[in-house]
Every structure is written in C-alpha cells, then in structure tokens.
Scaffold this motif. Structure first.
Motif, mmCIF file in Angstrom:
data_model
loop_
_atom_site.group_PDB
_atom_site.id
_atom_site.type_symbol
_atom_site.label_atom_id
_atom_site.label_comp_id
_atom_site.label_asym_id
_atom_site.label_seq_id
_atom_site.Cartn_x
_atom_site.Cartn_y
_atom_site.Cartn_z
ATOM 1 N N SER A 43 -131.939 58.087 8.963
ATOM 2 C CA SER A 43 -131.611 59.713 9.159
ATOM 3 C C SER A 43 -132.221 60.183 10.541
ATOM 4 O O SER A 43 -131.829 60.836 11.248
ATOM 5 N N PRO A 47 -128.184 58.278 12.517
ATOM 6 C CA PRO A 47 -127.459 58.663 11.563
ATOM 7 C C PRO A 47 -125.801 58.477 11.653
ATOM 8 O O PRO A 47 -125.113 58.278 10.789
ATOM 9 N N GLU A 48 -125.418 58.451 12.810
ATOM 10 C CA GLU A 48 -123.982 58.136 12.935
ATOM 11 C C GLU A 48 -123.755 56.537 13.520
ATOM 12 O O GLU A 48 -122.715 56.238 14.112
ATOM 13 N N LYS A 63 -125.669 57.737 8.031
ATOM 14 C CA LYS A 63 -125.903 59.170 7.297
ATOM 15 C C LYS A 63 -125.252 58.962 6.000
ATOM 16 O O LYS A 63 -125.720 59.645 4.871
ATOM 17 N N LYS A 67 -126.609 59.759 2.194
ATOM 18 C CA LYS A 67 -125.974 60.819 1.221
ATOM 19 C C LYS A 67 -125.491 60.084 -0.169
ATOM 20 O O LYS A 67 -125.959 60.507 -1.377
#
Length: 335
Positions: A43, A47-48, A63, A67
């Motif tokens: 995170s 995250p991407e 991410k 999740k």
C-alpha cells in the motif's frame, strides 16, 4: 489495557493472512501497524504495481491483493490499531504486554511479528539537486500511475521495482529511460528479457552502466545529467520526473531491543515460526531461517504456520492442524 487472544505486529500481506488463520481458530486478534492503512509496502510504496508470483493470479495489482486480504480477514472482526508503532514487548505473568508510540498498552496471550522489513526509507543517490527537487519531480515510489501521465521519465535502478515500473509505465509516460550502474540486472530474468525487448522495439531506452551526475530544475525537474561510469561521458536528458528505485535502507527499530535472537537484522525462527521467546512467533520478510526466500507466497505459508502455532499457545485446547478451510470457514466465521 485492551486485551485480545493474539497481537499481530504488522498489517502487511503476511500479517493480514496470519490474522485470517487466527480468526479461523476462533480467537480474537489485534493488528498494530505504524502505517495509516493496512497493506504494508504494497500500500505504501507500489499500490498500482502488478504482482505476478501469487498463486492463482496471473497478475494482480498490489492494492487489489491488499483489498482481497482485508476482505478475507474482515468476517473475524479484526481490531486495527493503525498509525501506531509497537515500542516495547514485555511478559506480564501469562500475558504479553505491548506498548505503542501513542502511549497505548495492549495485552495478549501470544504475539505474531509480521513487520515486513521493519522501518524502511528509500536509498537516496546523494546527487546534486536530488534533495532540493524531492516532491517536485523526484520520486522514490509510485503511488499512482497517473502522476506520470504524458511525462518524460528517468528511472534509476536495476532491481525488480525499477524494471517492473519501466514496463508498467509504458502507455502512460511519454518517454521512459532506465539507467543502471551495472550491465547486469538483479530483477527477475523474465522481466529483464521483456525490458530489453521493449528497448529493441523502441518503446523505451535502457542505458548501462550509467549513473546520475546531477538533477536540474526550478519549481520542477527539467533535466538530468547522467554519466557512463567507465568512460565518464555525460549525457543530458530533458525529463519531467526522476524515479529513483535504488532499494531501501531498513532497520528493525524498537524490535531490536525486545530480546529476540537476531541475524543480520532479521528475526531467527524455527520450523514452527517460533522465535527465541516462547509465545512469540514471526513470519514474512522480517524472519530468517535456512533456505528462506523473500517472497510474498512464502510469507503466506509462514503466516499460516505462525498463526496456528500461536493459536495453540494462546489456547492449548486447540490442535495445531486447523483442518480444511472449506470445512471450517462457515463454522468459525462470526455471523
């Protein structure tokens, strides 16, 4: 003092999965993490970024993996103490007592340490202009690809993060140049092969062995001067962003003073993920043992082992073997 059966120090991927297994055993648990959100490095740093080596996922955004882990543990009502760093660990009778940077004290019957690489900060180059232009086009992580939309980007590094981001920013950045101080790369072979294929196709530029001489700009990065570290020949590159991915400096922080047996800033564990302190277990990047590899998938396995042994330590009436999750999930999950 607030009490749970187990305290999990670290809410990164290994910590989150450890929480899932603790919950599956019917025990209460609390996460303590200095970051403002769960997910650890996934995170905070990328995250991407796609992750390719998690079983069952051909590729998954960091991410999205976080999740999923958060959703997986949610039915067991985890308590999150985020923005708090675990400062001290003490044994108080049959309980462990953890105090945090916010002055809170939490107790538990067992503790799992899943603190990743510990405290980390980016490795800086020390080049002129780098410090002055940090936040003005000098980056040490990618929080969102949109930051680089249409920009001319210089990426510095030769590990997985540098190579992966050079590939991931294709189609987002206007131009990408990656430099590395050595001809050899530390990244996964398949990624390096894909990188040079993109270079040969003219979709990005790879330069080795090059380093940064200085970074120039005013309110924004405008130029980077790089040099061949063999010939000292300099090149000027007009760039809008310099993404420095040269690794991270890590340290255990307060964990170093907890009386745990350590080896090169890692916590030594046995095959049950037990540390040198009975009742304290560890998993993920923070641990070391013969044959250890710093992979997320292994962290998940270590988390399952640590959690089930910690559960038995917290409640000796349990068996270490949790049984099949397909049989236990509905039985253990809270209504």
């Amino acid at each position: 003092m607030e009490h749970t059966d187990v305290i999990i120090i670290g809410a990164g991927p290994a910590g989150l999965f450890a929480g899932f297994y603790v919950g599956m055993r019917g025990l209460s648990f609390r996460f303590i993490d200095p970051l403002p959100e769960p997910g650890g490095q996934l995170s905070a740093l990328y995250p991407e970024k796609y992750i390719y080596d998690v079983a069952g996922f051909p590729k998954v955004y960091a991410k999205d993996l976080v999740k999923g882990l958060v959703e997986q543990v949610a039915p067991f009502n985890p308590i999150y103490s985020l923005g708090e760093r675990a400062e001290t660990l003490e044994k108080d009778g049959d309980l462990f007592k953890v105090t945090t940077s916010l002055g809170n004290t939490y107790t538990a019957k067992a503790v799992i340490i899943a603190a990743g690489v510990g405290a980390f900060e980016p490795r800086r180059l020390g080049a002129p202009g780098e410090k002055e232009l940090e936040g003005k086009g000098v980056y040490y992580a990618v929080k969102t690809k949109a930051e680089f939309q249409g920009k001319r980007v210089l990426i510095v590094g030769g590990g997985d993060s540098a190579v992966d981001w050079a590939l991931n920013l294709l189609g987002t950045a206007k131009e990408i140049t990656l430099i590395h101080r050595r001809p050899q790369f530390r990244a996964h072979e398949a990624s390096v092969k894909e990188l040079f294929k993109a270079h040969e196709e003219g979709r990005l530029t790879v330069l080795t062995p090059y380093e940064v001489r200085r970074i120039e700009g005013d309110t924004q990065v405008r130029k980077a001067v790089i040099f061949h570290n063999g010939t000292q020949e300099e090149k000027e590159l007009e760039v809008d962003a310099v993404l420095i991915l040269a690794g991270y400096l890590t340290k255990l922080g307060p964990l170093a003073n907890w009386g745990l047996e350590l080896e090169k800033n890692k916590i030594k564990v046995d095959t049950t993920m037990a540390t040198s302190i009975p009742g304290v277990y560890a998993c993920g990047d923070i641990v070391t043992y013969p044959g250890k590899l710093p992979l997320i998938v292994l962290g998940f396995g270590e988390a399952a082992i640590a959690a089930n042994h910690a559960a038995v330590y917290a409640n000796p009436a349990l068996k270490v073997n949790p049984g099949h999750s397909s049989e236990k999930a509905e039985e253990k999950a809270p209504a």
